[in-house]
Design a protein around this motif. Structure first.
Motif, mmCIF file in Angstrom:
data_model
loop_
_atom_site.group_PDB
_atom_site.id
_atom_site.type_symbol
_atom_site.label_atom_id
_atom_site.label_comp_id
_atom_site.label_asym_id
_atom_site.label_seq_id
_atom_site.Cartn_x
_atom_site.Cartn_y
_atom_site.Cartn_z
ATOM 1 N N ARG A 113 1.237 14.668 1.501
ATOM 2 C CA ARG A 113 2.185 15.502 0.237
ATOM 3 C C ARG A 113 2.755 16.675 0.839
ATOM 4 O O ARG A 113 3.672 17.508 0.134
ATOM 5 C CB ARG A 113 1.164 15.666 -0.870
ATOM 6 C CG ARG A 113 0.704 14.348 -1.334
ATOM 7 C CD ARG A 113 0.118 14.580 -2.619
ATOM 8 N NE ARG A 113 -0.278 13.456 -3.390
ATOM 9 C CZ ARG A 113 -0.660 13.254 -4.873
ATOM 10 N NH1 ARG A 113 -0.304 14.435 -5.417
ATOM 11 N NH2 ARG A 113 -1.080 12.144 -5.337
ATOM 12 N N TRP B 218 8.608 -0.130 0.537
ATOM 13 C CA TRP B 218 8.023 0.956 1.293
ATOM 14 C C TRP B 218 7.223 0.224 2.346
ATOM 15 O O TRP B 218 6.504 -0.651 2.309
ATOM 16 C CB TRP B 218 6.612 1.643 0.252
ATOM 17 C CG TRP B 218 6.256 2.976 1.188
ATOM 18 C CD1 TRP B 218 5.560 2.923 2.123
ATOM 19 C CD2 TRP B 218 6.669 4.383 0.652
ATOM 20 N NE1 TRP B 218 5.205 4.492 2.420
ATOM 21 C CE2 TRP B 218 5.878 5.277 1.662
ATOM 22 C CE3 TRP B 218 7.297 4.972 -0.188
ATOM 23 C CZ2 TRP B 218 5.816 6.516 1.714
ATOM 24 C CZ3 TRP B 218 7.456 6.325 -0.685
ATOM 25 C CH2 TRP B 218 6.601 7.061 0.480
ATOM 26 N N LEU C 50 1.493 8.494 -1.301
ATOM 27 C CA LEU C 50 2.781 8.767 -1.448
ATOM 28 C C LEU C 50 3.622 7.955 -2.352
ATOM 29 O O LEU C 50 4.287 8.515 -2.993
ATOM 30 C CB LEU C 50 3.325 9.054 -0.102
ATOM 31 C CG LEU C 50 2.979 10.095 0.844
ATOM 32 C CD1 LEU C 50 3.710 9.913 2.448
ATOM 33 C CD2 LEU C 50 3.171 11.302 0.476
ATOM 34 N N LYS D 275 10.117 13.659 -3.352
ATOM 35 C CA LYS D 275 9.390 13.807 -4.626
ATOM 36 C C LYS D 275 10.413 14.463 -5.790
ATOM 37 O O LYS D 275 10.538 14.045 -6.867
ATOM 38 C CB LYS D 275 8.099 14.221 -4.694
ATOM 39 C CG LYS D 275 7.418 14.769 -5.813
ATOM 40 C CD LYS D 275 7.017 13.592 -6.590
ATOM 41 C CE LYS D 275 6.174 14.079 -7.831
ATOM 42 N NZ LYS D 275 5.740 13.116 -8.723
ATOM 43 N N TYR E 215 8.707 14.424 2.303
ATOM 44 C CA TYR E 215 8.279 13.772 0.914
ATOM 45 C C TYR E 215 8.297 14.686 -0.158
ATOM 46 O O TYR E 215 8.427 14.319 -1.363
ATOM 47 C CB TYR E 215 6.766 13.312 1.250
ATOM 48 C CG TYR E 215 6.770 12.052 2.423
ATOM 49 C CD1 TYR E 215 7.306 10.858 2.322
ATOM 50 C CD2 TYR E 215 5.991 12.267 3.566
ATOM 51 C CE1 TYR E 215 7.439 9.982 3.229
ATOM 52 C CE2 TYR E 215 5.679 11.506 4.594
ATOM 53 C CZ TYR E 215 6.551 10.362 4.469
ATOM 54 O OH TYR E 215 6.115 9.422 5.387
#
Length: 236
Positions: A129, A154, A193, A138, A134
Motif C-alpha cells: 500500500r 487483476w 490491493l 487508489k 498503487y
C-alpha cells in the motif's frame, strides 16, 4: 520506553525474520533496533549472539522480559493471532506478518482485541500500500475521474516462487504449517490491493490447482471470478 529507539523483538528467525534482523542491524530503520530474538530452534542462538541481543526459545518469555517494546511475528501463519494478542495483553506493540491468521474467527479475535487497545500500535504487514504506483491508482479510483467501476482484471505473475523456496522450511506449503498455498502466502498482498482499490466483492467463484507447477500439497494457482453486487465484475 527508556531510550529513543524502539526495541523490536523478532519472533522466528527464518528467512523473513532474518531480513528484519539484517535491516535493523544495518540501521535501515533509524528509530528502531533489535531488542531480542526468539526461535524454537536452539541453533538460532548463535545468530542472535552475533547481533549482540538476548535470545529466547519461548515468545512469552521474550515479551515478558522487558527487553522489547514491540514484536513482529515471522512464524507459521496459525500462530499470528495468539502471539499478537499476547503481546498486546502485555502492553507490547505488535506487527504481524501477513496473513493475519488462517481462520477468520481467530483473525477477527486479534483485530477486535487490538481495537480495544488504542494506546498500542498494531498492524498487518501489507507494505504494498506504500508503493507510489498503487497509491496513485487508489487516488485515481477514489476521485471518480474514470467513472463508475464496471470490470476489473487483476493478473499477477511476478510473485511466483521456485521449488527451493518451499524447501527452505518444513512448514512452507503445508496445510498444517501455512494453512494453504499461494492464497495465504503470495496472494494476500494482491488481494489486499485489489479490494483496497476496487472494493470488496459480494460473491466469489474460484478454481484452484493443488501442486500444479510445484511439488507441494497446497494450491499454487488460482483463478477467481467475482461480483461486486452493483453490476461490476472482476477476475483475479
Amino acid at each position: 520506553m527508556a531510550e529513543d529507539k524502539v526495541r523490536l523483538g523478532i519472533i522466528g528467525l527464518g528467512a523473513e525474520g532474518g531480513m528484519y534482523a539484517k535491516f535493523l542491524d544495518a540501521e535501515m530503520v533509524p528509530n528502531m533496533r533489535i531488542g531480542a530474538i526468539c526461535d524454537i530452534l536452539p541453533e538460532k542462538k548463535e545468530e542472535a549472539d552475533a547481533y549482540g541481543v538476548p535470545f529466547y526459545a519461548d515468545y512469552k518469555e521474550m515479551i515478558d522480559s522487558g527487553d522489547v517494546d514491540a514484536v513482529v511475528t515471522t512464524v507459521p501463519h496459525y500462530l499470528h493471532p495468539e502471539m499478537g494478542i499476547y503481546a498486546l495483553q502485555q502492553g507490547i506493540h505488535a506487527l504481524v506478518e501477513k496473513p493475519v491468521g488462517v481462520y477468520t474467527k481467530q483473525a477477527n479475535e486479534l483485530i477486535e482485541y487490538a481495537a480495544s487497545k488504542p494506546e498500542l500500535k498494531f498492524g498487518v504487514f501489507f507494505n504494498q500500500r506504500t508503493n507510489p504506483l498503487y497509491k496513485d491508482l487508489k487516488a485515481l479510483m477514489d476521485s471518480g475521474e474514470l467513472g463508475k467501476l464496471r470490470h476489473t482484471s487483476w493478473i499477477i505473475t511476478t510473485w511466483w516462487r521456485p521449488q527451493p523456496y518451499y524447501a527452505q522450511s518444513e512448514w512452507r506449503a503445508t496445510w498444517g504449517g501455512e494453512g494453504g498455498g499461494v492464497l495465504v502466502n503470495q496472494a494476500p498482498h494482491q488481494l489486499d490491493l485489489w479490494q483496497w482499490i476496487c472494493g470488496v466483492p459480494k460473491s466469489v467463484f474460484a478454481k484452484v490447482a493443488y501442486g500444479f507447477k510445484r511439488d507441494i500439497e497446497v494450491e499454487d494457482e488460482v483463478n477467481a471470478l467475482v461480483d461486486f453486487g452493483d453490476g461490476a465484475t472482476g477476475t483475479f
